[in-house]
Design an enzyme around this catalytic site. Structure first.
Site, PDB file in Angstrom:
ATOM      1  N   ASP A 138       0.854  -1.187   0.000  1.00  0.00           N
ATOM      2  CA  ASP A 138       0.000   0.000   0.000  1.00  0.00           C
ATOM      3  C   ASP A 138       0.891   1.237   0.000  1.00  0.00           C
ATOM      4  OD1 ASP A 138      -2.699   1.261   0.371  1.00  0.00           O
ATOM      5  OD2 ASP A 138      -1.702   2.033   2.157  1.00  0.00           O
ATOM      6  N   THR A 157      -3.223   4.919  -4.093  1.00  0.00           N
ATOM      7  CA  THR A 157      -2.135   5.697  -3.491  1.00  0.00           C
ATOM      8  C   THR A 157      -0.796   5.424  -4.165  1.00  0.00           C
ATOM      9  OG1 THR A 157      -1.918   3.961  -1.816  1.00  0.00           O
ATOM     10  CG2 THR A 157      -3.269   5.858  -1.260  1.00  0.00           C
ATOM     11  N   THR A 158      -0.610   4.226  -4.689  1.00  0.00           N
ATOM     12  CA  THR A 158       0.642   3.918  -5.399  1.00  0.00           C
ATOM     13  C   THR A 158       0.628   4.531  -6.793  1.00  0.00           C
ATOM     14  OG1 THR A 158       0.785   1.827  -4.184  1.00  0.00           O
ATOM     15  CG2 THR A 158       2.168   2.061  -6.134  1.00  0.00           C
TER      16      THR A 158
END
Length: 540
Positions: free
Chosen positions: A69, A102-103
């Site tokens: 994550d 988020t990545t």
């Protein structure tokens, strides 16, 4: 520059300009900032997609966590460079607003900075690059809106919500159990959702973890689960039709606020003091019993004497419950938090259908099931180790955020890099209409968008350039913006891995993808406009 001599008469030179190196400005500052931000992006690139790799993070205390994550990885890194911290905040913003992607947002920002660095080498001014990126980002966001499809989230037992959750879980540790976990995530959100207002109250969803068992043992509890137990082993472990008294005051006599000292010099005086304390305890327990309560939840602890008195009066109790949990229990059971015993009344009691203590391995947990006041759920994640449980909790949180986003806006775009390729083609067409230097920046933005499918193919072990070129050519030939990189197939098909994502059923929310492009473009624009880094006390 000046020459001085040491105590032995040996000369050495002091360069006064050396201290100016603490300050970086001009093109050197822009390139230094780009290098710092790209180092963060490079770190996360291998974690993108279903085949992305995990990172092992070791804290200064020696605690180990394994995750892919992006927000969690960057949050636990110790970063000193101020521009690199912008990338951390970028990922955190995506996590706070959307909960997923988020990545990808950091990888996209890194690709944009790489393209910007190439344009800087050609002599293009950073402001012109930023303006071109901003124009291209608006075109990409409009393109996403045009290729998005509206999903009926209530059709086929909310199948669209489950499919979206499965897409999110494909890149997580829960991949092998993604069908069950997607159903848990969807059920949790739907129980607290208001579909008419398209609103989801996340405060009524708790995600708890307990080691032991396997990921398959993860369950959804209708109510609240807290990591506490009944204070006395002989108290009842199951309370039906619970009337809960929620206290933030301890079961103990009040302590004098003066510094006086009391000396006990005789057995009679000790007996009198003991009886006085006992009367305090009895009055406290009587005040709670008179309200009709059959369970006490206390924020503070109480000694064995008070615990024994509660047992004698058939009043089960739970002690040392945290402040956040106390507030959550009060919210869902309809109870009022009581700060002192004089204010205890029947109107302030919370209600629940069942409160029971359950054994999990060598530990116990308390379940407050089916609260009467409002709906609340707890996802109880199980796993063989603490690391697995924590990563499972993060994965389920991302899945529930995506389901929430789809309830708010039921438009979706398809995954596998298909949306980015469609946007890249649209931006390239728009670049043909742009005159001047901005055209270079617009085309560079299109090249940066292709970095997402390139990373997906690369992490899956494919030949990235060939796969992306094939998917892009297929999109143009068939005029189909849903062609992407199919990373789930084990062996390469005859026609490559370029497949229609509608057939595979891989899609994600439109607002999540739009937010990615918008946030990445904003941060890159901010970084490009920094031409001077001045540390405090180092201005010269």
């Amino acid at each position: 520059m000046s020459m001085v001599y040491d105590e032995y008469g040996r000369p050495f030179i002091i360069l006064k300009e050396q201290q100016a190196k603490a300050r970086v400005k001009g093109d050197e500052a822009v390139r230094s900032n780009i290098l710092a931000a790209r180092s963060i992006s490079t770190l996360l690139r291998t974690s993108l997609g279903p085949k992305g790799l995990d990172k092992m993070l070791v804290s200064p205390d020696g605690d180990v966590s394994i995750t892919n994550d992006g927000a969690t990885i960057l949050e636990q890194l110790q970063i000193d460079h101020p521009v690199a911290k912008l990338m951390v905040e970028l990922s955190q913003s995506q996590d706070d607003e959307i909960g997923d992607g988020t990545t990808g947002v950091v990888v996209l920002a890194g690709a944009l900075l790489e393209q910007a660095e190439n344009l800087l080498k050609k002599g293009i001014h950073p402001v012109r690059i930023a303006e071109g990126f901003e124009k291209a980002a608006s075109v990409a966001i409009q393109t996403l809106g045009s290729i998005a499809e509206t999903m009926d989230i209530q059709a086929n037992d909310h199948q669209a919500l489950k499919t979206t959750a499965q897409t999110t879980l494909s890149s997580k540790i829960l991949q092998s159990h993604k069908n069950k976990m997607a159903e848990i995530a969807v059920s949790a959100v739907l129980r607290v959702a208001d579909l008419e207002r398209r609103d989801v109250n996340f405060e009524r969803i708790r995600v708890e973890g307990k080691t032991g068992g396997s990921l398959e043992d993860t369950e959804l509890v209708s109510g609240i689960v807290i990591d506490k137990e009944i204070s006395h082993p002989q108290m009842p472990k199951v309370i039906h039709d619970a009337k809960i008294c929620i206290l933030t005051c301890p079961f103990e006599p009040p302590k004098p606020k003066t510094k006086h000292k009391l000396d006990i010099t005789s057995p009679e005086a000790y007996e009198e003091l003991y009886n006085h304390e006992q009367s305090y305890f009895r009055n406290m327990v009587k005040a709670v019993k008179d309200t009709g309560a059959n369970l006490v939840i206390c924020q503070w602890g109480f000694d064995d004497e008070a615990n024994h008195l509660l047992l004698q009066n058939d009043l089960p109790a739970v002690r040392w419950v945290g402040g956040v949990e106390i507030e959550h229990i009060a919210m869902v059971t309809g109870g009022r938090i009581v700060p002192r015993f004089e204010q205890v009344s029947a109107e302030k009691l919370g209600t629940a259908q069942t409160v029971r203590e359950v054994q999990m391995g060598n530990e116990r947990m308390l379940m407050i099931e089916h609260p009467m006041h409002t709906s609340a759920v707890t996802v109880l994640c199980r796993g063989g180790s603490h690391m697995v449980v924590e990563e499972g909790k993060r994965s389920l949180h991302d899945a529930m955020c995506v389901v929430r986003n789809l309830i708010r806006d039921n438009r979706v775009v398809y995954g596998g890099g298909s949306a980015e390729l469609a946007c890249a083609l649209a931006v390239e067409q728009y670049a043909d209409t742009v005159t001047g230097v901005d055209q270079y920046a617009v085309r560079a933005f299109a090249d940066a968008l292709e970095d997402i499918p390139l990373a997906l193919a690369e992490n899956a072990g494919y030949r990235p350039i060939e796969e992306v070129a094939a998917a892009k050519a297929k999109q143009v030939a068939e005029n189909n913006p849903y062609i992407g990189i199919g990373v789930s197939s084990v062996e390469a098909p005859r026609n490559g891995h370029a497949v229609d994502m509608r057939e595979v059923g891989v899609f994600e929310t439109l607002i999540g993808k739009q937010q990615q492009i918008q946030l990445a473009a904003q941060v890159v624009k901010m970084i490009l406009k920094i031409d001077d880094v001045i540390a405090q006390g180092q201005y010269q």
